[in-house]
Design an enzyme around this catalytic site. Structure first.
Site, mmCIF file in Angstrom:
data_model
loop_
_atom_site.group_PDB
_atom_site.id
_atom_site.type_symbol
_atom_site.label_atom_id
_atom_site.label_comp_id
_atom_site.label_asym_id
_atom_site.label_seq_id
_atom_site.Cartn_x
_atom_site.Cartn_y
_atom_site.Cartn_z
ATOM 1 N N TYR A 61 0.844 -1.186 0.000
ATOM 2 C CA TYR A 61 0.000 0.000 0.000
ATOM 3 C C TYR A 61 0.880 1.236 0.000
ATOM 4 C CZ TYR A 61 -3.640 -3.316 1.552
ATOM 5 O OH TYR A 61 -4.501 -4.378 1.681
ATOM 6 N N LEU A 90 -17.858 -3.164 2.554
ATOM 7 C CA LEU A 90 -18.873 -2.250 2.036
ATOM 8 C C LEU A 90 -18.839 -2.186 0.507
ATOM 9 C CD1 LEU A 90 -18.483 0.614 4.668
ATOM 10 C CD2 LEU A 90 -20.164 -1.234 4.618
#
Length: 325
Positions: free
Chosen positions: A56, A205
């Site tokens: 990341y 989500l």
């Protein structure tokens, strides 16, 4: 906040995914201060489980998490990942879970995180060039040395999980799981429960889709992973909209937000499933953590269970190739 066990590792019922603070979404990395505030608020609310990875950024997300937890290390369960950065010349995006690369990776992660141990260390993706037994053997050595306390896998199939677990106990598997990505339910979750391995759900989500807040892809910039995600592109975006609409309808009935509804559905899948919704905003941290107290009725859960599968793969062809899927 309630705590549960992933294997024998105790974590908060809901975690916090840090990836989007530095990488992958429109606006990532624009405000490290805001991201640090979000981590601190999560800790105040009882979240103890933080998730990052060396890829990341690359690397900058671990540095950010390290700054955020400075002076509070004992309050946090830190999970990070290796295997998508080859330190032998291949660089970021090149799978490498060779024992030598595992050694190099862990030292870098420890330095960036500002700690002398990692609570949960995942192989980020299966490396087709290295037998998983060799990788887990190297991880077992790190556990014996105290640099790693628990080991995990990410996006691994049942066969790989069993082979790894036979070498050293695997604490958790991290894979995508949500109302629009239910692939783990058929084979992976039953195998994990047989073996006593916990499940960590990333993108719970649906990359923001299930919150009802994504009504167009026009605002995605070229750094946003969703700009090329098959579920957000072409006709699939329109075809998937009824899923978000159904979540919103249940949320309105329950008096909560769509995000809380999607997370509550996932929490109802079992106490061995821990979602790690990602955000860099304090308000979203507060909203997501409040999902722990949401109790949907049996009828509401059944309505959500009956939703159709999302249209489109949840990875691009390039991502699937990289992950060996």
């Amino acid at each position: 906040m309630k705590h549960i066990k992933l294997g024998d590792l105790e974590v908060s019922r809901i975690g916090l995914g840090a990836m989007g603070m530095s990488f992958g979404y429109t606006g990532s990395g624009k405000s490290d201060a805001e991201s640090v505030r979000a981590v601190h608020r999560a800790l105040e609310l009882g979240v103890t489980f933080l998730d990052t990875a060396e890829i990341y950024g690359p690397f900058t997300n671990e540095e950010l998490v390290g700054r955020a937890i400075r002076g509070r290390r004992d309050d946090v369960v830190v999970a990070t990942k290796f295997g998508l950065v080859s330190h032998a010349g291949g660089g970021p995006g090149v799978p490498d879970s060779s024992p030598a690369n595992v050694r190099t990776s862990v030292e870098g992660s420890l330095r960036r995180l500002g700690t002398d141990y990692i609570d949960l260390y995942y192989q980020h993706r299966v490396d087709p060039g290295t037998p998983v037994e060799d990788t887990v053997g190297a991880l077992a050595e790190l556990v014996a040395e105290g640099k790693v306390r628990h080991i995990g896998l990410s996006e691994a199939g049942v066969g790989t999980i069993r082979r790894a677990h036979a070498v050293h106990p695997v604490t958790a598997l991290q894979s995508e799981y949500s109302l629009w990505t239910r692939d783990p339910e058929a084979e992976v979750l039953p195998a994990l429960r047989e073996l006593g391995i916990g499940f960590v759900a990333y993108s719970p989500l649906g990359h923001g889709f299930l919150t009802g807040g994504v009504r167009s892809t026009d605002d995605f910039d070229d750094t946003d992973l969703r700009a090329t995600n098959p579920r957000f592109t072409g006709d699939n975006f329109r075809r998937n909209q009824p899923i978000a609409d159904a979540v919103e309808a249940v949320a309105a009935e329950a008096g909560v937000t769509p995000a809380q509804t999607a997370l509550a559905w996932l929490l109802a899948r079992g106490d061995d499933v821990v979602p790690i919704p990602g955000t860099r905003r304090v308000t979203r941290v507060e909203e997501n953590t409040a999902a722990e107290t949401v109790e949907l009725t049996a009828a509401q859960l059944a309505r959500l269970d009956a939703l159709p599968m999302a249209a489109g793969d949840h990875h691009t062809a390039e991502q699937r190739e990289l992950m060996g899927l």
